[in-house]
Design an enzyme around this catalytic site. Sequence first.
Site, PDB file in Angstrom:
ATOM      1  N   LYS A 145      -7.686   9.381 -19.080  1.00  0.00           N
ATOM      2  CA  LYS A 145      -7.080   8.268 -18.324  1.00  0.00           C
ATOM      3  C   LYS A 145      -7.755   8.163 -16.951  1.00  0.00           C
ATOM      4  O   LYS A 145      -7.837   9.155 -16.233  1.00  0.00           O
ATOM      5  CB  LYS A 145      -5.579   8.559 -18.161  1.00  0.00           C
ATOM      6  CG  LYS A 145      -4.801   7.575 -17.317  1.00  0.00           C
ATOM      7  CD  LYS A 145      -3.296   7.835 -17.425  1.00  0.00           C
ATOM      8  CE  LYS A 145      -2.480   6.890 -16.580  1.00  0.00           C
ATOM      9  NZ  LYS A 145      -2.451   7.241 -15.163  1.00  0.00           N
ATOM     10  N   HIS A 194      -5.288   4.196 -11.715  1.00  0.00           N
ATOM     11  CA  HIS A 194      -4.101   4.966 -11.327  1.00  0.00           C
ATOM     12  C   HIS A 194      -3.135   4.090 -10.511  1.00  0.00           C
ATOM     13  O   HIS A 194      -2.502   4.555  -9.572  1.00  0.00           O
ATOM     14  CB  HIS A 194      -4.532   6.203 -10.506  1.00  0.00           C
ATOM     15  CG  HIS A 194      -3.694   7.425 -10.744  1.00  0.00           C
ATOM     16  ND1 HIS A 194      -4.105   8.496 -11.479  1.00  0.00           N
ATOM     17  CD2 HIS A 194      -2.441   7.763 -10.329  1.00  0.00           C
ATOM     18  CE1 HIS A 194      -3.172   9.431 -11.499  1.00  0.00           C
ATOM     19  NE2 HIS A 194      -2.145   9.005 -10.809  1.00  0.00           N
ATOM     20  N   ARG A 201      -3.696   4.297  -6.795  1.00  0.00           N
ATOM     21  CA  ARG A 201      -3.295   5.500  -6.050  1.00  0.00           C
ATOM     22  C   ARG A 201      -4.403   6.545  -5.967  1.00  0.00           C
ATOM     23  O   ARG A 201      -4.189   7.624  -5.418  1.00  0.00           O
ATOM     24  CB  ARG A 201      -2.056   6.107  -6.723  1.00  0.00           C
ATOM     25  CG  ARG A 201      -0.849   5.182  -6.627  1.00  0.00           C
ATOM     26  CD  ARG A 201       0.265   5.619  -7.540  1.00  0.00           C
ATOM     27  NE  ARG A 201       0.936   6.840  -7.116  1.00  0.00           N
ATOM     28  CZ  ARG A 201       1.948   6.895  -6.278  1.00  0.00           C
ATOM     29  NH1 ARG A 201       2.415   5.785  -5.739  1.00  0.00           N
ATOM     30  NH2 ARG A 201       2.518   8.046  -5.975  1.00  0.00           N
TER      31      ARG A 201
HETATM   32  C1  FMN Z   1       4.955   7.100  -8.289  1.00  0.00           C
HETATM   33  C2  FMN Z   1       3.833   7.187  -9.272  1.00  0.00           C
HETATM   34  C3  FMN Z   1       3.508   8.430  -9.835  1.00  0.00           C
HETATM   35  C4  FMN Z   1       2.481   8.528 -10.776  1.00  0.00           C
HETATM   36  N1  FMN Z   1       2.209   9.754 -11.361  1.00  0.00           N
HETATM   37  C5  FMN Z   1       1.233   9.835 -12.302  1.00  0.00           C
HETATM   38  C6  FMN Z   1       0.960  11.070 -12.966  1.00  0.00           C
HETATM   39  O1  FMN Z   1       1.585  12.106 -12.717  1.00  0.00           O
HETATM   40  N2  FMN Z   1      -0.024  11.092 -13.907  1.00  0.00           N
HETATM   41  C7  FMN Z   1      -0.746   9.971 -14.231  1.00  0.00           C
HETATM   42  O2  FMN Z   1      -1.603  10.018 -15.098  1.00  0.00           O
HETATM   43  N3  FMN Z   1      -0.511   8.790 -13.607  1.00  0.00           N
HETATM   44  C8  FMN Z   1       0.456   8.695 -12.666  1.00  0.00           C
HETATM   45  N4  FMN Z   1       0.714   7.481 -12.066  1.00  0.00           N
HETATM   46  C9  FMN Z   1      -0.091   6.289 -12.466  1.00  0.00           C
HETATM   47  C10 FMN Z   1       0.518   5.574 -13.676  1.00  0.00           C
HETATM   48  O3  FMN Z   1       0.462   6.368 -14.843  1.00  0.00           O
HETATM   49  C11 FMN Z   1      -0.202   4.258 -13.992  1.00  0.00           C
HETATM   50  O4  FMN Z   1      -1.587   4.494 -14.119  1.00  0.00           O
HETATM   51  C12 FMN Z   1       0.027   3.143 -12.980  1.00  0.00           C
HETATM   52  O5  FMN Z   1       1.322   3.219 -12.419  1.00  0.00           O
HETATM   53  C13 FMN Z   1      -0.168   1.803 -13.702  1.00  0.00           C
HETATM   54  O6  FMN Z   1      -0.043   0.743 -12.860  1.00  0.00           O
HETATM   55  P1  FMN Z   1       1.311  -0.157 -12.703  1.00  0.00           P
HETATM   56  O7  FMN Z   1       2.313   0.716 -12.031  1.00  0.00           O
HETATM   57  O8  FMN Z   1       0.848  -1.268 -11.839  1.00  0.00           O
HETATM   58  O9  FMN Z   1       1.780  -0.606 -14.068  1.00  0.00           O
HETATM   59  C14 FMN Z   1       1.749   7.364 -11.130  1.00  0.00           C
HETATM   60  C15 FMN Z   1       2.091   6.123 -10.575  1.00  0.00           C
HETATM   61  C16 FMN Z   1       3.121   6.018  -9.663  1.00  0.00           C
HETATM   62  C17 FMN Z   1       3.480   4.665  -9.123  1.00  0.00           C
END
Ligand code: FMN
Length: 337
Positions: A212, A236, A239
């Site tokens: 991913k 991500h 992020r």
């Molecule tokens: C608060 C938060 C925590 C996240 N933690 C993880 C994580 O632990 N592992 C991971 O692969 N992605 C993590 N993500 C990313 C999400 O899996 C995903 O890629 C992303 O939120 C997709 O975009 P969207 O929120 O606009 O739908 C996190 C996202 C947010 C907002």
Amino acid sequence: MDLQTVRKMAKEKLGGVCRVCPVCNGVVCAGEVPGMGSLGTGASFKNNVQALAEFKLNLRTVHDISNPKLSCSILGMELAAPIIGAAIAGVALNLNAAMTEEEYTAAVIGGCRQAGTVCMTGDGPKPQFFEAGISAVKENPGFGIPIIKPRETAKIIEMANLAAEAGAPAFGIDIDAAALVNMTNAGQPVSPKTQADLEYIKKNTTIPFIVKGIMTIDEAEACCAAGVDAIVVSNHGGRALDHTPATAEVLPYIAEAVKNRITVLVDGGIRSGADVLKMLALGADAVLLGRPLAIGAIGGNSEGAALVVNKVISELRTAMILTGSADVSNISEEVIW
Ligand SMILES: Cc1cc2nc3c(=O)[nH]c(=O)nc-3n(C[C@H](O)[C@H](O)[C@H](O)COP(=O)(O)O)c2cc1C
């Protein structure tokens, strides 16, 4: 329970870390990490939503498609629709401790399961993050996919094998977390992985392996060459790195290069069934829902999470009828205007 109540409850519980905006587009929460927002200027998150909005759909109704097929098979999993819950970890850190990590993972996996699909779970510096996912998988074998941080290779293999024992149908690594300082500061180093590392992980694990955080054609090719089962085209949710293109912008090029050799998943800014249809037309096999699912789970536990997924499924069905799309496994690029 209805979605309006769920969103109101979520807003109260999130206490300002997420404003539960009418359109979740990364504008007001730019720079808010920890939190629900994105890094720096928030450009990567905002680009995701904006690029999807700019793709328009061709309305077509002179045809006989009134009962489109939404169910599909992804990595051997039979899903009601090509919509999977994204991994979100760190509830105490990011989501105002609105629930415990265990309650959150149980709610998202339970909600996705009720809606006929599966959910990914996350990992982080505290062992509870990954363990919460494993417990929820044990309760719901076949419905939770642990996503492991890009830790030392031997550690990834150990954790992937724990996931398999718990009943996970697949596991993954969020390779774009390769520079996450809170992991390194906690004495749990993360780093980029080479193609040889990915190959080694694949050879030493037993369930399908997802990478991913792929945003370029060459890295998608490297995943294919390493024997990886699926990639998630993802930044991500904005992020990991500021100023990346939108996932919807890079997806068609990546999908064209590797489709039919590897399963192509995508996330970032998907807010409706029309967005899902656009991503399928741009080449994805299935999509992940991130923040909207988190809001559903926080506002209404598994029932709230299921409401969110079912709403998107129902919108996807409508969008398929109104674009003359018969089957999610074969969405034409001509759906896009
Ligand atoms: C608060 C938060 C925590 C996240 N933690 C993880 C994580 O632990 N592992 C991971 O692969 N992605 C993590 N993500 C990313 C999400 O899996 C995903 O890629 C992303 O939120 C997709 O975009 P969207 O929120 O606009 O739908 C996190 C996202 C947010 C907002």
